[in-house]
Scaffold this motif. Structure first.
Motif, PDB file in Angstrom:
ATOM      1  N   GLU A  22       0.773  -1.258   0.031  1.00  0.00           N
ATOM      2  CA  GLU A  22      -0.012  -0.120   0.032  1.00  0.00           C
ATOM      3  C   GLU A  22       0.912   1.274  -0.222  1.00  0.00           C
ATOM      4  N   GLU A  23       1.799   1.223   0.706  1.00  0.00           N
ATOM      5  CA  GLU A  23       2.846   2.312   0.862  1.00  0.00           C
ATOM      6  C   GLU A  23       3.913   2.294  -0.233  1.00  0.00           C
ATOM      7  N   ASP A  24       3.742   1.327  -1.267  1.00  0.00           N
ATOM      8  CA  ASP A  24       4.887   1.160  -2.345  1.00  0.00           C
ATOM      9  C   ASP A  24       6.233   1.372  -1.759  1.00  0.00           C
ATOM     10  N   ILE A  25       6.474   0.561  -1.002  1.00  0.00           N
ATOM     11  CA  ILE A  25       7.928   0.315  -0.325  1.00  0.00           C
ATOM     12  C   ILE A  25       8.063  -1.190  -0.003  1.00  0.00           C
ATOM     13  N   SER A  26       9.347  -1.324  -0.009  1.00  0.00           N
ATOM     14  CA  SER A  26       9.487  -2.874   0.304  1.00  0.00           C
ATOM     15  C   SER A  26       9.504  -3.220   1.877  1.00  0.00           C
ATOM     16  N   MET A  27       9.015  -4.482   2.076  1.00  0.00           N
ATOM     17  CA  MET A  27       8.653  -4.673   3.678  1.00  0.00           C
ATOM     18  C   MET A  27       9.647  -4.427   4.333  1.00  0.00           C
ATOM     19  N   ASN A  28      10.912  -4.588   4.005  1.00  0.00           N
ATOM     20  CA  ASN A  28      12.077  -4.295   4.842  1.00  0.00           C
ATOM     21  C   ASN A  28      12.066  -2.762   5.498  1.00  0.00           C
ATOM     22  N   GLN A  29      11.827  -1.930   4.257  1.00  0.00           N
ATOM     23  CA  GLN A  29      11.669  -0.494   4.432  1.00  0.00           C
ATOM     24  C   GLN A  29      10.615  -0.093   5.481  1.00  0.00           C
ATOM     25  N   TYR A  30       9.460  -0.750   5.381  1.00  0.00           N
ATOM     26  CA  TYR A  30       8.166  -0.713   6.162  1.00  0.00           C
ATOM     27  C   TYR A  30       8.321  -1.203   7.465  1.00  0.00           C
ATOM     28  N   CYS A  31       9.131  -2.089   7.560  1.00  0.00           N
ATOM     29  CA  CYS A  31       9.530  -2.739   8.936  1.00  0.00           C
ATOM     30  C   CYS A  31      10.469  -1.609   9.781  1.00  0.00           C
ATOM     31  N   LEU A  32      11.504  -1.375   9.103  1.00  0.00           N
ATOM     32  CA  LEU A  32      12.312  -0.338   9.730  1.00  0.00           C
ATOM     33  C   LEU A  32      11.541   0.824  10.026  1.00  0.00           C
ATOM     34  N   TYR A  33      10.550   1.525   9.304  1.00  0.00           N
ATOM     35  CA  TYR A  33       9.808   2.522   9.578  1.00  0.00           C
ATOM     36  C   TYR A  33       9.128   2.465  10.995  1.00  0.00           C
ATOM     37  N   LEU A  34       8.364   1.068  11.066  1.00  0.00           N
ATOM     38  CA  LEU A  34       7.448   0.861  12.153  1.00  0.00           C
ATOM     39  C   LEU A  34       8.419   0.814  13.633  1.00  0.00           C
ATOM     40  N   LEU A  35       9.648   0.083  13.246  1.00  0.00           N
ATOM     41  CA  LEU A  35      10.803   0.049  14.494  1.00  0.00           C
ATOM     42  C   LEU A  35      10.866   1.423  14.963  1.00  0.00           C
ATOM     43  N   ASN A  36      11.364   2.277  14.025  1.00  0.00           N
ATOM     44  CA  ASN A  36      11.930   3.632  14.143  1.00  0.00           C
ATOM     45  C   ASN A  36      10.618   4.488  15.024  1.00  0.00           C
ATOM     46  N   LYS A  37       9.515   4.228  14.323  1.00  0.00           N
ATOM     47  CA  LYS A  37       8.432   4.921  14.871  1.00  0.00           C
ATOM     48  C   LYS A  37       8.190   4.676  16.318  1.00  0.00           C
ATOM     49  N   GLY A  38       8.275   3.177  16.644  1.00  0.00           N
ATOM     50  CA  GLY A  38       7.965   2.787  17.961  1.00  0.00           C
ATOM     51  C   GLY A  38       9.093   3.166  19.112  1.00  0.00           C
ATOM     52  N   ILE A  39      10.417   3.379  18.610  1.00  0.00           N
ATOM     53  CA  ILE A  39      11.550   3.806  19.385  1.00  0.00           C
ATOM     54  C   ILE A  39      11.044   5.349  19.520  1.00  0.00           C
ATOM     55  N   ALA A  40      10.973   6.111  18.798  1.00  0.00           N
ATOM     56  CA  ALA A  40      10.597   7.465  18.846  1.00  0.00           C
ATOM     57  C   ALA A  40       9.547   7.702  19.939  1.00  0.00           C
ATOM     58  N   ILE A  41       8.472   6.973  20.134  1.00  0.00           N
ATOM     59  CA  ILE A  41       7.313   6.736  20.833  1.00  0.00           C
ATOM     60  C   ILE A  41       7.868   6.635  22.348  1.00  0.00           C
ATOM     61  N   GLN A  42       8.628   5.686  22.317  1.00  0.00           N
ATOM     62  CA  GLN A  42       9.265   5.219  23.721  1.00  0.00           C
ATOM     63  C   GLN A  42      10.181   6.244  24.029  1.00  0.00           C
ATOM     64  N   SER A  43      10.954   6.917  23.321  1.00  0.00           N
ATOM     65  CA  SER A  43      11.834   8.179  23.800  1.00  0.00           C
ATOM     66  C   SER A  43      11.227   9.364  24.215  1.00  0.00           C
ATOM     67  N   LYS A  44       9.855   9.499  23.912  1.00  0.00           N
ATOM     68  CA  LYS A  44       9.208  10.622  24.251  1.00  0.00           C
ATOM     69  C   LYS A  44       8.691  10.395  25.625  1.00  0.00           C
ATOM     70  N   SER A  45       8.478   9.321  26.026  1.00  0.00           N
ATOM     71  CA  SER A  45       7.735   8.716  27.473  1.00  0.00           C
ATOM     72  C   SER A  45       8.709   8.732  28.518  1.00  0.00           C
TER      73      SER A  45
END
Length: 60
Positions: free
Chosen positions: A37-60
């Motif tokens: 759906e995002e027109d990116i590789s699954m690897n890129q999508y997983c990296l995006y999700l991992l980075n997003k999760g790390i960023a959310i944890q860093s803010k708490s």
């Protein structure tokens, strides 16, 4: 050093950048569909999700 305790030198580690993960087929399918759906590789999508999760944890 003041107490004459020897301190080992830090290890020079090299990291491969690879991470293998087994997951349920249903999760694999969902990740594959979302990445398409995002027109990116699954690897890129997983990296995006991992980075997003790390960023959310860093803010708490």
């Amino acid at each position: 050093m003041e107490d004459s305790i020897s301190i080992p030198e830090p290890l020079e580690e090299s990291f491969s950048g690879q991470f293998k993960l087994r997951m349920p087929k249903s999760l694999y399918k969902e990740l594959m569909e979302k990445s398409k759906e995002e027109d990116i590789s699954m690897n890129q999508y997983c990296l995006y999700l991992l980075n997003k999760g790390i960023a959310i944890q860093s803010k708490s």
